[in-house]
Structure formats: structure tokens, C-alpha cells
Design a protein around this motif. Sequence first.
Motif, mmCIF file in Angstrom:
data_model
loop_
_atom_site.group_PDB
_atom_site.id
_atom_site.type_symbol
_atom_site.label_atom_id
_atom_site.label_comp_id
_atom_site.label_asym_id
_atom_site.label_seq_id
_atom_site.Cartn_x
_atom_site.Cartn_y
_atom_site.Cartn_z
ATOM 1 N N ARG A 125 0.832 -1.206 0.000
ATOM 2 C CA ARG A 125 0.000 0.000 0.000
ATOM 3 C C ARG A 125 0.872 1.263 0.000
ATOM 4 N NH1 ARG A 125 -5.372 1.290 0.413
ATOM 5 N NH2 ARG A 125 -5.480 -0.590 -0.843
ATOM 6 N N LEU A 126 1.970 1.218 0.754
ATOM 7 C CA LEU A 126 2.888 2.368 0.760
ATOM 8 C C LEU A 126 3.486 2.575 -0.630
ATOM 9 C CD1 LEU A 126 4.782 1.746 4.141
ATOM 10 C CD2 LEU A 126 3.193 3.620 3.666
ATOM 11 N N LEU A 127 3.883 1.466 -1.258
ATOM 12 C CA LEU A 127 4.468 1.554 -2.599
ATOM 13 C C LEU A 127 3.467 2.124 -3.602
ATOM 14 C CD1 LEU A 127 6.521 -1.556 -3.765
ATOM 15 C CD2 LEU A 127 7.311 0.778 -3.383
ATOM 16 N N GLU A 128 2.247 1.635 -3.518
ATOM 17 C CA GLU A 128 1.217 2.119 -4.438
ATOM 18 C C GLU A 128 1.053 3.631 -4.292
ATOM 19 O OE1 GLU A 128 -2.780 1.099 -3.443
ATOM 20 O OE2 GLU A 128 -3.521 1.318 -5.481
ATOM 21 N N ALA A 129 1.020 4.117 -3.054
ATOM 22 C CA ALA A 129 0.849 5.554 -2.822
ATOM 23 C C ALA A 129 2.041 6.337 -3.379
ATOM 24 C CB ALA A 129 0.673 5.825 -1.330
ATOM 25 N N LEU A 130 3.234 5.788 -3.216
ATOM 26 C CA LEU A 130 4.421 6.492 -3.712
ATOM 27 C C LEU A 130 4.463 6.499 -5.233
ATOM 28 C CD1 LEU A 130 7.038 5.299 -1.078
ATOM 29 C CD2 LEU A 130 6.296 7.650 -1.465
ATOM 30 N N VAL A 131 4.094 5.390 -5.846
ATOM 31 C CA VAL A 131 4.058 5.341 -7.310
ATOM 32 C C VAL A 131 3.039 6.363 -7.829
ATOM 33 C CG1 VAL A 131 3.341 3.917 -9.275
ATOM 34 C CG2 VAL A 131 4.889 2.968 -7.561
ATOM 35 N N GLU A 132 1.897 6.442 -7.173
ATOM 36 C CA GLU A 132 0.887 7.429 -7.581
ATOM 37 C C GLU A 132 1.396 8.854 -7.379
ATOM 38 O OE1 GLU A 132 -2.040 7.130 -9.215
ATOM 39 O OE2 GLU A 132 -1.421 5.051 -9.448
ATOM 40 N N LYS A 133 2.167 9.029 -6.318
ATOM 41 C CA LYS A 133 2.724 10.364 -6.048
ATOM 42 C C LYS A 133 3.685 10.761 -7.164
ATOM 43 C CE LYS A 133 5.137 12.930 -2.374
ATOM 44 N NZ LYS A 133 5.922 12.815 -1.125
ATOM 45 N N VAL A 134 4.501 9.820 -7.590
ATOM 46 C CA VAL A 134 5.428 10.093 -8.690
ATOM 47 C C VAL A 134 4.625 10.411 -9.956
ATOM 48 C CG1 VAL A 134 7.217 9.131 -10.190
ATOM 49 C CG2 VAL A 134 7.252 8.630 -7.737
ATOM 50 N N ALA A 135 3.619 9.588 -10.221
ATOM 51 C CA ALA A 135 2.834 9.766 -11.442
ATOM 52 C C ALA A 135 2.159 11.129 -11.478
ATOM 53 C CB ALA A 135 1.789 8.652 -11.557
ATOM 54 N N ALA A 136 1.785 11.614 -10.292
ATOM 55 C CA ALA A 136 1.098 12.904 -10.212
ATOM 56 C C ALA A 136 2.066 14.074 -10.283
ATOM 57 C CB ALA A 136 0.270 12.966 -8.930
ATOM 58 N N GLY A 137 3.358 13.784 -10.398
ATOM 59 C CA GLY A 137 4.347 14.860 -10.467
ATOM 60 C C GLY A 137 4.579 15.549 -9.138
ATOM 61 N N LYS A 138 4.265 14.866 -8.054
ATOM 62 C CA LYS A 138 4.380 15.489 -6.733
ATOM 63 C C LYS A 138 5.513 14.915 -5.893
ATOM 64 C CE LYS A 138 -0.573 16.544 -6.440
ATOM 65 N NZ LYS A 138 -0.503 17.996 -6.397
ATOM 66 N N ALA A 139 6.350 14.093 -6.480
ATOM 67 C CA ALA A 139 7.366 13.401 -5.688
ATOM 68 C C ALA A 139 8.739 14.049 -5.833
ATOM 69 C CB ALA A 139 7.432 11.941 -6.116
ATOM 70 N N SER A 140 9.625 13.654 -4.929
ATOM 71 C CA SER A 140 11.014 14.106 -4.973
ATOM 72 C C SER A 140 11.922 12.885 -4.988
ATOM 73 C CB SER A 140 11.328 14.958 -3.752
ATOM 74 O OG SER A 140 11.335 14.133 -2.596
ATOM 75 N N ALA A 141 13.210 13.134 -5.124
ATOM 76 C CA ALA A 141 14.181 12.037 -5.109
ATOM 77 C C ALA A 141 14.086 11.240 -3.804
ATOM 78 C CB ALA A 141 15.590 12.590 -5.288
ATOM 79 N N TYR A 142 13.699 11.917 -2.723
ATOM 80 C CA TYR A 142 13.538 11.233 -1.438
ATOM 81 C C TYR A 142 12.528 10.081 -1.577
ATOM 82 C CZ TYR A 142 12.118 10.588 3.453
ATOM 83 O OH TYR A 142 11.821 10.053 4.683
ATOM 84 N N ASP A 143 11.462 10.317 -2.298
ATOM 85 C CA ASP A 143 10.432 9.285 -2.446
ATOM 86 C C ASP A 143 10.953 8.082 -3.238
ATOM 87 O OD1 ASP A 143 8.191 10.647 -1.133
ATOM 88 O OD2 ASP A 143 8.403 12.074 -2.770
ATOM 89 N N LEU A 144 11.805 8.356 -4.225
ATOM 90 C CA LEU A 144 12.358 7.239 -4.995
ATOM 91 C C LEU A 144 13.205 6.348 -4.099
ATOM 92 C CD1 LEU A 144 13.380 8.859 -8.415
ATOM 93 C CD2 LEU A 144 11.154 8.022 -7.638
ATOM 94 N N GLU A 145 13.977 6.981 -3.232
ATOM 95 C CA GLU A 145 14.788 6.199 -2.302
ATOM 96 C C GLU A 145 13.888 5.414 -1.337
ATOM 97 O OE1 GLU A 145 17.776 5.427 -2.499
ATOM 98 O OE2 GLU A 145 17.973 4.410 -0.562
ATOM 99 N N GLU A 146 12.797 6.023 -0.927
ATOM 100 C CA GLU A 146 11.823 5.327 -0.076
ATOM 101 C C GLU A 146 11.279 4.091 -0.782
ATOM 102 O OE1 GLU A 146 12.242 6.477 3.143
ATOM 103 O OE2 GLU A 146 10.085 6.112 3.276
ATOM 104 N N MET A 147 10.941 4.250 -2.058
ATOM 105 C CA MET A 147 10.410 3.119 -2.814
ATOM 106 C C MET A 147 11.426 1.986 -2.854
ATOM 107 S SD MET A 147 8.687 5.471 -5.775
ATOM 108 C CE MET A 147 8.353 4.249 -6.995
ATOM 109 N N ARG A 148 12.671 2.362 -3.048
ATOM 110 C CA ARG A 148 13.711 1.328 -3.102
ATOM 111 C C ARG A 148 13.836 0.607 -1.760
ATOM 112 N NH1 ARG A 148 17.701 0.187 -6.554
ATOM 113 N NH2 ARG A 148 17.643 2.120 -7.741
#
Lengths: 600, 181, 242
Positions: free
Chosen positions: A505-528
Motif C-alpha cells: 500500500r505504501l508503494l502504491e501511494a508512492l508510485v501514484e505520487k510520482v505519477a502525479a508529479g508530486k514526488a522528490s528524489a527522497y520518495d524514490l529512495e523510499e520506494m527502493r
Amino acid sequence: MPLSSHDTVKRMVTGLLTARGHEPDLLLQHLIAIQLAYSYVPEIAVEVLSSVLGVTRSRIRACVDFYAFLHARPRGDYDVLFSDNITDRMAGSEALRQQLTKRLGVRLDQTRGDGRVTVSLTSCTGMCDQGPAMLVNGLAVTALTPKRIERIGELVEAGVPLEHWPAKFFVVEDHIHRAGDLLSNAEKMSAGLQRFLDLGPQAALGELEASVLRGRGGAGFTTALKWRICRDSPGDERFVVCNADEGEPGTFKDRVLLARYPDLVFKGMTLCAGIIGARKGYLYLRGEYRHMLPRLEWVLSRRREQGLLGWDICGQPGFDFDIEIHLGAGAYVCGEESALIESLEGKRGVVRKRPPYPVVSGFQGRPTVVNNVETFLAAARIVEWGGHWFRGEGTQQSAGSKILSVSGDVARPGIYEYPFGTPVSRVLEDCGGTGAQAVQVSGAAGVTLAPSEFSRTLSFEDLPTSGSFMVLGPDRDLMDMTRNFARFFAHESCGFCTPCRVGNRLLEALVEKVAAGKASAYDLEEMRQIGNLMRQASYCGLGTTAANHVRDILDKFPDTFQRRLRPGSDFTPAFDLDAALAAARAITGRNDAGAHLEEA
Amino acid sequence: MSDSPKIRVATTSLAGCFGCHMSFLDIDERILDLVDLVEFDRSPITDIKQLGPCDLGLVEGGVANAENVEVLREFRRQCKVLVALGACAVNGGIPAMRNAFPLADCLTESYVGGIGIHNPGVPNDPEIPLLLNKVHPIHEVVKVDYFLPGCPPSGDAIWTFLTELLAGQAISLPYTQLHYD
Amino acid sequence: MNLANSFRLDGREIPFQPGQTLMDAALAAGAYIPHLCHNPELAPHGSCRVCVVRVGGRLVSACTAPAAAGLEVASDTPDIQASRRAILQMLFVEGNHICPACEKTGACQLQAVAYYVGMLEPHFTHFFPRRDVDASHPDYVIDFNRCILCELCVRASRDLDGKHVFAISGRGIDSRLVIESPTGKLGDSAFAATDRAAHVCPVGAILPKRGAYSVPIGQRLYDREPISQVGDVAANEGRARS
């Protein structure tokens, strides 16, 4: 519900119980029948089942809650589920879904006021070579076009029963484009078991050993060893289970095998029974393939008449074996063998603790062989034609051939059989996957290959695969794929273990955040990091593979995420701040500058 | 003491109860040692209203309204190191218990339908910060460098934290100083 | 010591009996491996994943992994503790764990394990789910906000009490504890304060009514000493009852 219909439901459920049986293992099968009859599972049905089967109400309700095709509240008279695999999306399913919901004046997941129809999405229905596809009251409708959707809209509005819908809507093609050792020479395939009886169980197992056949579901356990362990495990009874729950997005080859070669599959199960000493077998057929049930039941009864199932098979005294078909009800996790066994026993499909493995303690705690459809088919041919025949192709560790389900951006989607060791590029050439930017091998849980990897080979040594082969053409946005997969896994996690339940569920939210153009590099590291934890710490294969797609995009297609990051931000909020003030704005009627928050 | 310039520290309370600030004062006479090392910028302790560039920002309380967001962002901009101080900053704390209810229900209960209300009506003066749908911990809005949990963290825990941080050490709280309540 | 029947946990020799898990043997030897869903009175479960240890390069749950001679098992290493912290952080953001407002605080195993692995913050984005409280039973209250889905109550009621009062329903993130009764309420179920299921909850989800603050904060189970020395909530409940 008025009292009279209470009585109707009671009568119906009582009839079901009489017809099929009172064993608690049948709970899921009864629930599926009730769902089909009433578009939901009425509370009174729960009461009756509880008292007759001796299963608690909460366990029955939990079952209804677990399986995507069961509902505690009524769905529409027409329960429409759009297959939501990435291949359906690539073929335009979303626009068709919108067309239909608009046509019918209904919102996604909401039953229309008059109870006529409900439209929802469902995980891959295994029609990727002829999508976009849908299920209507559990039956597959393929090759959807705007025209077909318009007609479906009319039929629903007019209340035309499904049996009067145009038959062509329900046509499911086989699309076998390349037949190898397993699929060719169909006329030479004997449904009989004479060769097995001539050899005897010991020598038949020897042929299987010589073949070095490994399970075709993807994990690749040696089939002969599995059967031997099962045979040698103590137990008063043993079971053979055929896993036809091919839920991995992009696979549909088991559907074709069961449509085209059901006798070979049943024969494989029967000789397995002869070798391990089982008297009962189950075909666990995913609910999405319910359209095949009547024919499969017919093949089983014909085999009984032919003396190929039942008592004293082929006149061999004491060779008793029969096969029962159990349906699934929309749960990807049930493709895992121990979850499948739980489901066979009528429970929620939650993966069991291992050890003990099913070969030692499986169905009803008895030694049980669970194998994929393709494995049983291969075993049948090996016993017929010999282990050395089978070893004639393939690689050192991957004997024989593999049947692939090819879909996506290719000229000729369908079934392709190749010797193990075939490079991905060869498959792309044959199916017309020109200019592919990526190939998703082995489904959403598999691996995303970049063009530089197309020389890699399909084999247990290099690219183990369940057979799913989805091609993404040069113009596709891989973001669509990763969003689709993230949503899929969040939906399909059984919820048993923490990393998979919460992590997905956390991953899904982060992927959606990226898709919405609202994410930062911090979120990519979180996904990893979340993906790493899921891979290492999850309880079963679903959780350990669910983040593969995110890792592959990060590693091989980084631009997919990078170009969507908010410029100049090394951290962005976890939620939309201004949207979080919307309720307060509405309540106070304010819309001044102070009633808004800018993006930082 | 050294001649190096003092560490500049700011503190604030967002959706909190000032209990963490009270606990801060529980370091008692050790505050004399502390002021040898630090000087305070904006803080309830100084009553300085305007935040300047700081080395360290201590934030008590979660993020419940638009003003909390603005103040928190200002702290993040001005402070090199930002610390979530206490349960509310760390996970929303007691104020986040309102998250169990829709915002409209909370406001209606407080201003319209509750007991003892005269002139019922939800205030809409632009001077009053609008409430967020939910109360959030501060790490969901800005990047946070350190967390010190507790409701409140004890004076001893705050002291341990500050002395280790100022000494450039890794933070290592003794068992009895780490708690969430 | 018979090395044929021992494995090494962080370098320490741990003897075991055939059939024991890594967790069984470690606990018997007085070596602590953090855990939430494990209770020695009940069959191993393996769902919380807090007890993951590294064996042969892979993480396995100590509560389900069979002990085997000669294994090298790593538990108290920075990377494993980091994995445990992340798992606990997931549990904290998944539910609503407002420790200052919880009667169980200070005697809560979720807290205590989180203290043990040095968790300072929940790290992830909170879900803030809307969940109910069921106070229908005369002696007990269930606060679903705090349930961590360890299934200890499910297993205790089924396997020790023979009652099946609890079950897990739903799937994925919507998984939830449900109660076997016509209304789904605890008060209408067969649950009794004397059930073992009433005394195994590691968190503040299943709580006796009245007397919640009979032990002052500051003097509670884990207020002074870590769980590695004090032991599980259920074990201490057991001692208190006997």
C-alpha cells in the motif's frame, strides 16, 4: 429482504448442500454458487451454511470478504468486471470502461439505483491475447471494441439474459502460433494410460526422473522428486492437485492447454495418482475461466465412461482415482500452492507456514502434489514418449520446452512454445514485437527487461518464467505499467504478513505520487527501501516479488520516474496540502488567500 | 567554554500543548550550561516573533491547520537541523485522535451542535487558520532530521538529546529515556 | 555441549531439541529475539516478521524456521535491527497508535519491541484508518485502532479455549479482526474474561474494563527494563493470574 425470499434462499442453499455435499471443504464452492444465483451472499445463506457445514459465521463472512468475486451486498443483475491488466489498458480498456459506465449511467463500483448493473475492475482475466476483455456474471467477453461495448450497453438496458447475447461475444480463441514438442502432433496424443500401465509406477517415475522435468509454474522444483517425496510421506491418503489458477498478469497458456488438451492434463494427474498412490484429485480452476467448466466436466465424465477415471482404471484392480473441479473466486495469491490448498479447503487463501510443505502435509493435512497445468501435460507426454525424448531439447538445467503467453505490442499475440534456452529476441522476432522498449517476463512479479537484455535466455538458469511475456512498444510510458502493477499487488496481497500488507500500500501511494508529479528524489529512495524490505522479509513469494517492477524501473528505466519529479525539490509533502483544506473551505465558505496553501 | 559562536536555536509549538516546552524547562539548572552553548531565536522562551537563520529548530506539535504548515515551512527554511520534539510532532499525538472523525463532524460538535453553545456557527474569520482534514506528524510535511518521542520527552531525555547533538555525537538515549507516552 | 544439537545465534551456542524452531531454542536458552505474533503456548505463525533473522544470507522468521545443527544465525546486527524497525514502523502507521491515550502504554509489547530496536519515529506516511471501538462486553473492550493482526486472540480462542470467538476477515490492507457473534459484537459472543484469548493481546486492543490505570505509569512492565529482560506481555499476564 422479504420473508418469502428468505425461504427461497434457504431452499436454494439446502438444495446446493444436498446436491454437492456437506463437507466444510465445499464452503467456497457453495458460496460461488450462491453469489451467482443472487449476485451476493445473503446473510440467511451464511446462517444455513454455518449450521449445516459446522463452520463459524465469521469464517464464512471472512471468506466472502477475502475473495474478489464474492460480495456481502448485492451487485447488479449484470455484474461487469473489466480486466485491468496493463495489456488491457494498452488495448484501450479504460476508454471502453468509461464508455460503458457513461452509457449505463453508473459509477465505477456502484450498483445502479435500479439494481440492474455494477461495473468494476478486476485483475488480469487471462485474455491478454484477445483483450480488452471483461467478465459478465463470471463469463468472459473478449475483443471489446466501442461497437461491442455499445451493444452490451443495449443488452443490459434491455435486460436480455446472457444466454441470448450474441455467441460471438463469448468466443475465446486459442491462438497457438508456435507449437513445439508438447503442442505439436496433437493427433498422436493418446488420452489413454496404457503406456503407464505397461511401465508400472516405478518405471514411469523413472522416466520422469530421466526427463528432469521441473515445475512449470515458475519456481522450478523437480517434478519427479516432488512426486517421490509425496509418495514416501506417511499418510492414510494422498492427493493430486492441478493448479489452474494462472493469475499471473499476462499468462493465459493454461487456459489454452485446458481448452485444447484437457485429456492430456487429466492423464498427467491420473498417472501422478498412480505413482504416488492418490485416489482423489482436484483441478483448481481460476474463477475467471468459469466459461470452461462445462466442457471440462464433460471431459471428466467421458473419461469416467471410458474407464480412464473412477474405479479400477483401465481394468487395473485397485487403480482408483477421480478428479473434482473446484473454482477459485478472484484471488491471485491462491496461485501459491499452499494458499491454493487453503482455498480448496474452503478457506481464505492465505499462504501456509512452511515447512511442512504440501508434499508432506497438504490438502486436509495429507501428502499432496500440487503442479501446474503445463507440468501435468508435460508429465503425460514424458511417460508416453520417454524421459530421453523430453531431454532432447532445452538447456543443462532446463530440460524440454516452455509454453509462453505472448501479449502486448506484438503483431501476433498468443501461445508460443520454445525450447528452453531461447533468447528473448527470438520470441520478439517471431511474434512481431518490433522496436520493443521493454519486455515484462514472468508477469507483474517477474522482471522488466531493457533492450540490452533481449539476448538473455528463457531458462531456469537465466530467466525463469511462468510463461507470461508482455511486450511494451516504443511509444509506451512505463509509468502506466508500474502504476498498474503497484495497484495489482496492493489489491492482491492477502494481508497476512506486515511487509507485504503495508508495504504494497505504501508503494502504491508512492508510485501514484510520482505519477502525479508530486514526488522528490527522497520518495524514490523510499520506494527502493520499502521494496528491499518486502523482498527480504515477506512471508511468501507474493511479497518477495511484488516490488520487482519498481526496482527494475529505478535501475533500468530511471527516466520514467526522474522526469516526473517536482523540479528543485529534495522533499515534498506526503499529501496534497491545499486539497487537505478543501473540507474546511467548504464548511466555512472561505476562499481567501489564507484559505489556500501553495506548493512549497 | 569555547569561544566558538553559539549555536542558534529556535523552538515552536504547532498543534501541541506546550507540554514539551514545559518539559524542556525541566532540565532545571542545566539550562545554565545550555545557554553557555546556545542562544535562542524565535521561541516562547524569548518571545521573539520573527524567525532568523538558525542552527537548530525544535518543533513541538503536529500539523493541524494552515498556519501550522506555514510556521513549519519557515522553520525548515531557516533551520539547518530540524527536530520533531514529542509525540504530537512525531506521530500527530492526541490532536490526531480527531482523525477518527470527519472534519465537518468535529466543527459541528464544537461550534454548532455541542453542549453549551451560544450563537452557533462555524467561525469563518480569515484571521483564523483553516483546519486540515487530518492532523499530521511534521515529517509528512517537511524533511525532519531528528525525532525525540515522548508525551512529553522527559527533561532528562531532552538534555541527553541536546548535549549529544551539540557534541556532534550519535543520539543514544538510555532505555528509560525512550518512551512514546 | 553437544554441538550436533546446537546452532550459533550471534556467535552464541544455542542448544536445541529436535523439532524446535530457532525461536523456541533461543528463548529456552534465555536469548531474546524480538517478536510480536509469537507465543510459546500457541503454534508458530510467522506473520508479523519482527523476528526475522539471517540464516545463510536470507532472512527467515525465527518463530517458524526449524533449528538445525551448525546454523549460523544473525539477529542483533544493525541491518536486521533496521529491517525490524521498518516493519514496526509499518505496524505503527497502519493503525492508530496514540500511546499517550492508551491504557496499555508502558505494558505494551509493540512499544517495548520498538524501544528494543531503537525506533524513534514512525517514518512512513500514516494511514489514519477509521476504525471502531467495541465496548459491548461487560468485562472487556476491543479497540480495533490498536489491533496489529497478530492473530494471537484468534489462535488462543480457537486452540486453547475451543471457542472460535475471533477471525480475520478481508484481505490486504483491509484485513481486520472480526468477532463470531450474530451481531459481530463482542458482547453477543461467547467471549469471557477467563478465556486465554483475553490474556494474549500484545497491544491495547483487547483490554479489561476498569482497573486500566491500577498500575501507575512509570511502574509498568516495560517502564524500567527492556523486554529482553522482562519477557512478553502474555507471559507476565500468565504470571499475574497464576
